[in-house]
Design a protein around this motif. Sequence first.
Motif, PDB file in Angstrom:
ATOM      1  N   HIS A  17       0.834  -1.191   0.000  1.00  8.27           N
ATOM      2  CA  HIS A  17       0.000   0.000   0.000  1.00  8.27           C
ATOM      3  C   HIS A  17       0.872   1.246   0.000  1.00  8.27           C
ATOM      4  CE1 HIS A  17      -3.421   2.571   0.925  1.00  8.27           C
ATOM      5  NE2 HIS A  17      -2.692   3.140   1.859  1.00  8.27           N
ATOM      6  N   ILE A  18       0.665   2.117  -0.973  1.00  2.00           N
ATOM      7  CA  ILE A  18       1.339   3.412  -1.016  1.00  2.00           C
ATOM      8  C   ILE A  18       0.275   4.480  -0.843  1.00  2.00           C
ATOM      9  CG2 ILE A  18       2.689   5.021  -2.393  1.00  2.00           C
ATOM     10  CD1 ILE A  18       3.917   2.640  -3.816  1.00  2.00           C
ATOM     11  N   PRO A  19       0.354   5.302   0.208  1.00  2.00           N
ATOM     12  CA  PRO A  19      -0.690   6.296   0.442  1.00  2.00           C
ATOM     13  C   PRO A  19      -0.828   7.283  -0.708  1.00  2.00           C
ATOM     14  CG  PRO A  19       0.707   6.035   2.377  1.00  2.00           C
ATOM     15  CD  PRO A  19       1.373   5.288   1.259  1.00  2.00           C
ATOM     16  N   VAL A  20      -2.047   7.672  -0.979  1.00  2.00           N
ATOM     17  CA  VAL A  20      -2.336   8.681  -2.004  1.00  2.00           C
ATOM     18  C   VAL A  20      -1.859  10.040  -1.505  1.00  2.00           C
ATOM     19  CG1 VAL A  20      -4.189   9.809  -3.278  1.00  2.00           C
ATOM     20  CG2 VAL A  20      -4.306   7.360  -2.820  1.00  2.00           C
ATOM     21  N   LEU A  21      -1.289  10.834  -2.419  1.00  2.00           N
ATOM     22  CA  LEU A  21      -0.808  12.185  -2.107  1.00  2.00           C
ATOM     23  C   LEU A  21       0.210  12.192  -0.956  1.00  2.00           C
ATOM     24  CD1 LEU A  21      -4.196  14.132  -2.400  1.00  2.00           C
ATOM     25  CD2 LEU A  21      -2.229  14.377  -3.922  1.00  2.00           C
ATOM     26  N   GLY A  43      -2.115   2.083   8.995  1.00  2.00           N
ATOM     27  CA  GLY A  43      -2.255   1.188   7.844  1.00  2.00           C
ATOM     28  C   GLY A  43      -1.048   0.292   7.679  1.00  2.00           C
ATOM     29  N   ALA A  44      -0.349   0.458   6.549  1.00  2.00           N
ATOM     30  CA  ALA A  44       0.879  -0.300   6.295  1.00  2.00           C
ATOM     31  C   ALA A  44       2.124   0.510   6.621  1.00  2.00           C
ATOM     32  CB  ALA A  44       0.928  -0.752   4.841  1.00  2.00           C
ATOM     33  N   GLY A  45       1.947   1.674   7.253  1.00  2.00           N
ATOM     34  CA  GLY A  45       3.105   2.453   7.693  1.00  2.00           C
ATOM     35  C   GLY A  45       3.681   3.375   6.652  1.00  2.00           C
ATOM     36  N   ALA A  69      -3.269  -4.350  11.448  1.00  2.00           N
ATOM     37  CA  ALA A  69      -2.273  -3.317  11.139  1.00  2.00           C
ATOM     38  C   ALA A  69      -1.274  -3.179  12.280  1.00  2.00           C
ATOM     39  CB  ALA A  69      -2.968  -1.986  10.868  1.00  2.00           C
ATOM     40  N   ILE A  70      -1.756  -3.243  13.511  1.00  2.00           N
ATOM     41  CA  ILE A  70      -0.859  -3.150  14.663  1.00  2.00           C
ATOM     42  C   ILE A  70       0.093  -4.337  14.689  1.00  2.00           C
ATOM     43  CG2 ILE A  70      -0.748  -3.115  17.177  1.00  2.00           C
ATOM     44  CD1 ILE A  70      -1.812  -0.530  15.954  1.00  2.00           C
ATOM     45  N   ARG A  71      -0.432  -5.522  14.423  1.00  2.00           N
ATOM     46  CA  ARG A  71       0.416  -6.735  14.397  1.00  2.00           C
ATOM     47  C   ARG A  71       1.469  -6.631  13.308  1.00  2.00           C
ATOM     48  NH1 ARG A  71      -2.978 -10.938  11.948  1.00  2.00           N
ATOM     49  NH2 ARG A  71      -2.183  -9.898  10.077  1.00  2.00           N
ATOM     50  N   SER A 112      -7.831   1.097   3.758  1.00  2.00           N
ATOM     51  CA  SER A 112      -6.576   0.802   3.068  1.00  2.00           C
ATOM     52  C   SER A 112      -6.791  -0.253   1.989  1.00  2.00           C
ATOM     53  CB  SER A 112      -5.529   0.306   4.067  1.00  2.00           C
ATOM     54  OG  SER A 112      -5.853  -0.999   4.520  1.00  2.00           O
ATOM     55  N   SER A 113      -5.856  -0.311   1.071  1.00  2.00           N
ATOM     56  CA  SER A 113      -5.931  -1.306   0.000  1.00  2.00           C
ATOM     57  C   SER A 113      -5.948  -2.713   0.562  1.00  2.00           C
ATOM     58  CB  SER A 113      -4.732  -1.140  -0.948  1.00  2.00           C
ATOM     59  OG  SER A 113      -4.744   0.118  -1.562  1.00  2.00           O
ATOM     60  N   MET A 114      -5.210  -2.952   1.650  1.00  2.00           N
ATOM     61  CA  MET A 114      -5.172  -4.297   2.221  1.00  2.00           C
ATOM     62  C   MET A 114      -6.545  -4.720   2.717  1.00  2.00           C
ATOM     63  SD  MET A 114      -2.408  -2.306   3.087  1.00  2.00           S
ATOM     64  CE  MET A 114      -2.532  -2.053   4.845  1.00  2.00           C
TER      65      MET A 114
END
Length: 352
Positions: A17-21, A43-45, A69-71, A112-114
């Motif tokens: 996952h790559i965040p938008v903007l 999310g994925a950091g 996400a935390i895990r 998120s995408s995940m």
Amino acid sequence: MMRAAGPADAPGIMDRHIPVLRSEALGALTLKPGGVYVDGTFGAGGYSGEILAAFPDTRVFAFDRDPDAIRDGQAMVRSSCGRLTLIEDAFSAMDAHGIPPVDGVVLDIGVSSMQFDQAGRGFSFRHDGPLDMRMAQTGPSAADIVNVEGEERLADILFHYGEERHSRILARAIAGARQQAPIRSTKQLSDIITKVIWPRPNEIHPATRSFQALRIAVNDELGELARALHAAEAILKPGGVLAVVTFHSLEDRIVKQFFAARSGKGGGSRHGPVSIPTATFTISGRWPCVPGEDEIACNPRARSAKLRAGTRTAEPAPAPEAAVMALAALPERRAPLRDPRAGARPAKPWKR
């Protein structure tokens, strides 16, 4: 800006996952050495990793209510050498965890995408799975809403949170279908919707708005956003920046009105004196910022994204903005008007 090797370079952390903007949001934060930041949607950091990599002494407090996400973020915690603190809670509670005053808060609103891509989470009609949609994986699910809520309430959810103009007929169809058998899967609900609204070429899938509405209702997403904006206001230092990326008009309306009200640009009645509140944010530059064509081509989900940002002043935070909080709630249903004359027929009930 210096970029130090760090958690963002750890293999596999942000591949999914790559965040938008992301570049624009981080640019708005104006990262600096020794800065303390809050990533409200870990999310994925994606944001956390880049903030930590900007300078070797930056610190991040990151929130996510999704235990997955935390895990999955523990590898980034270990590689950060104590500079990343992961907190399993809603971002609206960022002012309730003893976090010191911060230099910036970034919020990437939505799913998120995940989460979308995991059929078992039930967020997408494109994958058959349980009708769940719970970000925190606790509490009432989307299946609970479609099987338990009254028809009128269900129509209000679809209309207000999904901006679905066919909300009444869809609510009626759902209420009829659940009398035959409980609606438990994403495919069941999608099939009910597509029998009422036929798919058309070059238009969004008929279930898009309804699934959005249910997801927002299940997770109280608009309420969480409204509360998070006020929480960020409370923990930002003077000169700190709040940057928010939204993905649909309901979210953007809340962020836009919050910044307008808190910067003294909220306006008022043209028929009377205007009381300008003490500004807790200043707004500079042209907002919103939207993705470019290249980003949209790489990630079609980015097409509706908008970034807004504001800089905190030294003024104390006032009470929550009532108008902003009202945008997050379903409107109260007005009772049908009745003629006071005995025996008169009641007036037509309120309609949208």
